[in-house]
Design a protein around this motif. Structure first.
Motif, PDB file in Angstrom:
ATOM      1  N   ASN A 246      17.729  65.722 -20.978  1.00 48.66           N
ATOM      2  CA  ASN A 246      17.529  64.508 -21.546  1.00 48.66           C
ATOM      3  C   ASN A 246      16.266  63.989 -21.769  1.00 48.66           C
ATOM      4  O   ASN A 246      15.835  62.920 -22.206  1.00 48.66           O
ATOM      5  CB  ASN A 246      18.412  63.418 -20.964  1.00 48.66           C
ATOM      6  N   GLY A 247      15.091  64.771 -21.276  1.00 46.40           N
ATOM      7  CA  GLY A 247      13.748  64.454 -21.095  1.00 46.40           C
ATOM      8  C   GLY A 247      13.507  63.062 -20.439  1.00 46.40           C
ATOM      9  O   GLY A 247      12.677  62.293 -20.671  1.00 46.40           O
ATOM     10  N   LYS A 248      14.206  62.675 -19.234  1.00 49.42           N
ATOM     11  CA  LYS A 248      14.217  61.578 -18.325  1.00 49.42           C
ATOM     12  C   LYS A 248      13.554  62.219 -16.962  1.00 49.42           C
ATOM     13  O   LYS A 248      13.442  63.171 -16.515  1.00 49.42           O
ATOM     14  CB  LYS A 248      15.293  60.918 -18.257  1.00 49.42           C
TER      15      LYS A 248
ATOM     16  N   ASP B 163      15.420  52.352 -23.657  1.00 51.38           N
ATOM     17  CA  ASP B 163      14.128  53.007 -24.215  1.00 51.38           C
ATOM     18  C   ASP B 163      12.940  52.985 -23.099  1.00 51.38           C
ATOM     19  O   ASP B 163      11.958  52.595 -22.959  1.00 51.38           O
ATOM     20  CB  ASP B 163      13.389  52.290 -25.184  1.00 51.38           C
TER      21      ASP B 163
ATOM     22  N   SER C 173      19.229  54.513 -19.884  1.00 53.18           N
ATOM     23  CA  SER C 173      17.946  54.590 -20.309  1.00 53.18           C
ATOM     24  C   SER C 173      17.762  54.935 -21.817  1.00 53.18           C
ATOM     25  O   SER C 173      16.465  54.608 -22.384  1.00 53.18           O
ATOM     26  CB  SER C 173      17.231  55.836 -19.593  1.00 53.18           C
ATOM     27  N   TYR C 174      18.341  55.445 -22.388  1.00 51.33           N
ATOM     28  CA  TYR C 174      18.319  55.602 -23.861  1.00 51.33           C
ATOM     29  C   TYR C 174      18.367  54.247 -24.650  1.00 51.33           C
ATOM     30  O   TYR C 174      17.784  54.101 -25.575  1.00 51.33           O
ATOM     31  CB  TYR C 174      19.398  56.739 -24.591  1.00 51.33           C
TER      32      TYR C 174
ATOM     33  N   LYS D  63      12.061  55.834 -19.681  1.00 49.79           N
ATOM     34  CA  LYS D  63      12.068  57.254 -19.186  1.00 49.79           C
ATOM     35  C   LYS D  63      12.199  57.225 -17.720  1.00 49.79           C
ATOM     36  O   LYS D  63      12.969  58.388 -17.280  1.00 49.79           O
ATOM     37  CB  LYS D  63      10.615  57.733 -19.401  1.00 49.79           C
TER      38      LYS D  63
END
Length: 293
Positions: free
Chosen positions: A134-136, A98, A94-95, A100
């Motif tokens: 990880n802010g996902k 890009d 996902s990083y 979420k």
């Protein structure tokens, strides 16, 4: 206005072929499931670089990672550990892409939902830690093969987990398969709408013998004209992603429906997806004419 997308392997295992069709129908993004015979957690750095190049060529975003996370046996800790590893790899992906949203489920159904409820919720402790670090966001989907088979059950799980990193994925077509008989619209939608951040699009109908078969969009039992109008009225601005599951000359097997992947799943998906994209556009044009008239 919501954005439009399609799941990659609903068209082809060849991502460039999928991207070309998405571009031709003016879609905004592609959700990555199986590509070149690999699930999202199996993609190499070389694969990821090629995905980014292809989607950039067609000006398409990645709108989600369609992982099979927690489609496993809730009573098998080895399987659960393997799926935690799948989530870790999808977070890493996902990083690089890009994005979420990572898709997940509520374990293979093997008994009464209420009896397993507390155990289902407890298994999300480690995933939530990974997601929050990880802010996902994990978007949970209900499905006839897992414990949460409809919007009502899924929302119970989401509310009990009570995390900003776990939200709902709404698929009204899945409600046609629901053994409890939840009506997708307006009933299921009204239940899930405050929790949904992502949406899949399919259609189906129940035959007189009780069997459910996939259909092109607009030819099944989901009231899509009314539903899309309501999405616009409610100012939903997330993605609606085509996942037709319909094939023009055969029905997909139960095993492929449960775990979509590879060429056997994608066979005739291009034709089926283009058919549904045309029908989807006709529905949207009809809504537009009605608003103007």
């Amino acid at each position: 206005m919501f954005k439009k997308g399609i799941i990659s392997d609903e068209i082809s295992q060849d991502l460039r072929k999928a991207a070309e069709l998405a571009y031709r129908y003016k879609l905004d993004g592609v959700e990555i499931r199986s590509v070149w015979e690999k699930g999202p957690h199996e993609l190499t750095d070389k694969d990821i670089k090629e995905i980014k190049t292809i989607l950039s060529d067609y000006n398409l975003d990645v709108c989600g990672i369609s992982a099979p996370f927690f489609k496993c046996d809730i009573d098998d800790q080895r399987q659960i550990d393997d799926h935690i590893d799948i989530l870790k790899r999808c977070i890493d992906l996902s990083y690089k892409l890009d994005v979420k949203f990572i898709r997940g489920f509520t374990f293979w159904s093997k008994g009464d939902f209420n009896s397993y409820f507390d155990r289902i919720v407890s298994k999300f402790e480690t995933p939530i830690e990974l997601l929050s670090n990880n802010g996902k966001i994990l978007v949970l989907e209900f499905d006839p093969s897992v414990f949460a088979t409809n919007a009502q059950k899924l929302v119970q799980v989401i509310k009990s987990i009570d995390s900003p990193f776990v939200k709902g994925l709404w698929d009204p077509g899945n409600d046609i398969y629901d053994p409890d008989g939840e009506r997708p619209f307006p009933d299921g939608y009204n239940i899930i709408k405050d929790h949904m951040v992502h949406m899949h699009l399919k259609d189906a109908k129940k035959l007189p013998d009780g069997k459910v078969v996939a259909t092109p969009i607009g030819l099944g039992e989901v009231e899509y004209e009314e539903h899309f109008s309501k999405l616009i009225e409610d100012r939903y601005e997330g993605y609606v992603v085509l996942e037709t599951h319909y094939r023009p000359k055969h029905d997909l097997s139960e095993s492929l429906l449960a775990l979509p992947k590879g060429s056997a799943f994608s066979y005739l998906g291009y034709e089926a997806s283009e058919d549904s994209l045309k029908r989807w556009q006709k529905i949207m044009d009809k809504i537009k004419r009605r608003k103007l008239g």
